[in-house]
Design a protein around this motif. Structure first.
Motif, short mmCIF file in Angstrom:
data_model
loop_
_atom_site.label_atom_id
_atom_site.label_comp_id
_atom_site.label_asym_id
_atom_site.label_seq_id
_atom_site.Cartn_x
_atom_site.Cartn_y
_atom_site.Cartn_z
N LYS A 146 0.82 -1.20 0.00
CA LYS A 146 0.00 0.00 0.00
C LYS A 146 0.87 1.27 0.00
O LYS A 146 0.54 2.25 -0.68
CB LYS A 146 -0.93 0.00 1.22
CG LYS A 146 -2.05 -1.02 1.13
CD LYS A 146 -2.95 -0.94 2.35
CE LYS A 146 -4.10 -1.95 2.25
NZ LYS A 146 -4.98 -1.92 3.44
N CYS A 147 1.97 1.21 0.78
CA CYS A 147 2.86 2.37 0.82
C CYS A 147 3.49 2.64 -0.55
O CYS A 147 3.59 3.80 -0.98
CB CYS A 147 3.96 2.15 1.86
SG CYS A 147 3.41 2.30 3.58
N GLY A 155 3.72 10.43 -6.04
CA GLY A 155 4.61 10.93 -7.08
C GLY A 155 3.84 11.47 -8.26
O GLY A 155 4.19 12.52 -8.84
N GLU A 156 2.78 10.75 -8.64
CA GLU A 156 1.96 11.23 -9.74
C GLU A 156 1.29 12.56 -9.40
O GLU A 156 1.23 13.48 -10.24
CB GLU A 156 0.90 10.19 -10.08
CG GLU A 156 1.46 8.91 -10.73
CD GLU A 156 0.35 7.93 -11.09
OE1 GLU A 156 -0.80 8.15 -10.65
OE2 GLU A 156 0.65 6.95 -11.81
N ASN A 161 1.06 18.36 -9.90
CA ASN A 161 1.14 19.70 -9.32
C ASN A 161 2.23 20.52 -10.00
O ASN A 161 2.07 21.74 -10.23
CB ASN A 161 1.42 19.61 -7.83
CG ASN A 161 0.21 19.18 -7.02
OD1 ASN A 161 -0.93 19.37 -7.46
ND2 ASN A 161 0.44 18.60 -5.86
N LEU A 162 3.35 19.84 -10.35
CA LEU A 162 4.41 20.55 -11.08
C LEU A 162 3.91 20.99 -12.46
O LEU A 162 4.22 22.11 -12.92
CB LEU A 162 5.63 19.63 -11.24
CG LEU A 162 6.45 19.36 -9.97
CD1 LEU A 162 7.55 18.34 -10.27
CD2 LEU A 162 7.07 20.65 -9.44
N TYR A 163 3.14 20.10 -13.10
CA TYR A 163 2.60 20.46 -14.41
C TYR A 163 1.64 21.64 -14.29
O TYR A 163 1.65 22.56 -15.14
CB TYR A 163 1.88 19.27 -15.04
CG TYR A 163 2.78 18.12 -15.42
CD1 TYR A 163 4.16 18.31 -15.55
CD2 TYR A 163 2.27 16.85 -15.66
CE1 TYR A 163 4.99 17.26 -15.91
CE2 TYR A 163 3.10 15.79 -16.03
CZ TYR A 163 4.46 16.00 -16.14
OH TYR A 163 5.29 14.98 -16.51
N LEU A 164 0.81 21.62 -13.23
CA LEU A 164 -0.11 22.73 -13.02
C LEU A 164 0.64 24.03 -12.74
O LEU A 164 0.27 25.11 -13.23
CB LEU A 164 -1.06 22.41 -11.86
CG LEU A 164 -2.13 21.35 -12.12
CD1 LEU A 164 -2.88 21.02 -10.83
CD2 LEU A 164 -3.11 21.81 -13.21
#
Length: 311
Positions: A146-147, A155-156, A161-164
């Motif tokens: 699960k971790c 990560g996704e 968020n980086l793409y946004l």
């Protein structure tokens, strides 16, 4: 015993002597005894005395031998008594040892029972611990899975968020090495005017006076007296794209302009920059994705990270 027997012999000798004297001189003997000459009587008496003495000596020797044997018997009897006493002591010690052995056997049996009981308890607890350990291992494996899944999702999400963030900065361009004046005619630098002059004079963009900016300002601190970069946010994305497409005009100059991207996206693009430049040098279509700026496409195909470009 020897002393008592010696006293008995002494008394016996005294009685025998007394009876011999009486029988010798008793009137009855005198009457019945035939007459004989004095010399003959003397000789007979001497013979009898000698015979008696001889017998007495033999008896004495025999008695002495008996006394010696009796003394030895007394010594043997004393030794036997000592042996009996020692045997009795030995018997007592043996009995105590037997009692101790019996007690020790009982203690050993009790100890064995205790060990068996403890061993069974230990076995039960070990089995219970093993079951618990297996259960925890299963739970840990599930939690690890699960971790890992959550880390992948995180990560996704982080990449998204980086793409946004990159998308929110898509109207931004950063210019470097544009001269900076702290004061012009006693006033602070008009950064917008400085930028418009740069676009007209150095970049050759004729519509610089018609471009609208949301914000224009210097960022960071000056290093070694060099001018600070200018960060521009254009009002319209179209103007931003037109100006950035003229970047080739700055080739051979000290000026540079860059997309305003997050530092992590810039670090990811560095691993692909060599292949990007090699493709461009060879006239091959290569570009970074607008929506995913860390992804490089060469000839319309996603290029693997770390792979070199070959024609």
């Amino acid at each position: 015993m020897v002393n008592l027997f010696g006293e008995f012999l002494s008394k016996r000798k005294t009685i025998s002597s007394a009876s011999s004297d009486e029988s010798t001189f008793s009137p009855e003997t005198k009457k019945t005894k035939p007459y004989s000459s004095p010399t003959h009587q003397v000789n007979c008496q001497e013979d009898e005395i000698m015979t008696a003495l001889s017998m007495t000596q033999d008896v004495g020797a025999t008695l002495q031998a008996i006394l010696d044997k009796l003394e030895k018997l007394d010594s043997i009897e004393s030794a036997v008594k000592k042996i009996e006493a020692n045997l009795k002591k030995l018997e007592n010690r043996t009995r105590r040892l037997e009692d101790f052995q019996t007690t020790a056997k009982k203690d050993i049996e009790d100890l064995k029972e205790g060990i068996n009981f403890t061993g069974q308890q230990l076995s039960d607890k070990t089995e219970a611990l093993e079951r618990t350990h297996r259960m925890y291992e299963t739970q840990l494996t599930e939690l690890t899975r699960k971790c890992q899944k959550n880390e992948h999702l995180l990560g996704e999400i982080h990449t998204k968020n980086l793409y946004l963030e990159s998308y929110s900065r898509r109207e931004n361009i950063k210019f470097t090495n544009i001269d900076e004046s702290t004061e012009i005619d006693g006033r602070n630098e008009d950064t917008k005017e400085v930028l418009r002059n740069f676009l007209e004079r150095d970049l050759g963009y004729r519509e610089a006076r018609n471009v609208e900016f949301q914000r224009v300002h210097r960022i960071g601190k000056s290093k070694d007296g060099n001018p600070r970069p200018i960060l521009v946010r254009f009002l319209r994305y179209k103007d931003c794209q037109q100006i950035f497409s003229l970047g080739h005009r700055l080739k051979g100059t000290n000026f540079q302009m860059f997309r305003d991207l997050p530092q992590e996206i810039i670090a990811r693009r560095k691993a692909l920059m060599e292949a990007f430049k090699d493709a461009r040098k060879n006239g091959v279509a290569a570009s970074f994705s607008q929506s995913q700026p860390d992804k490089l496409y060469i000839r319309g195909k996603l290029w693997p990270i770390g792979q070199k470009f070959t024609t």
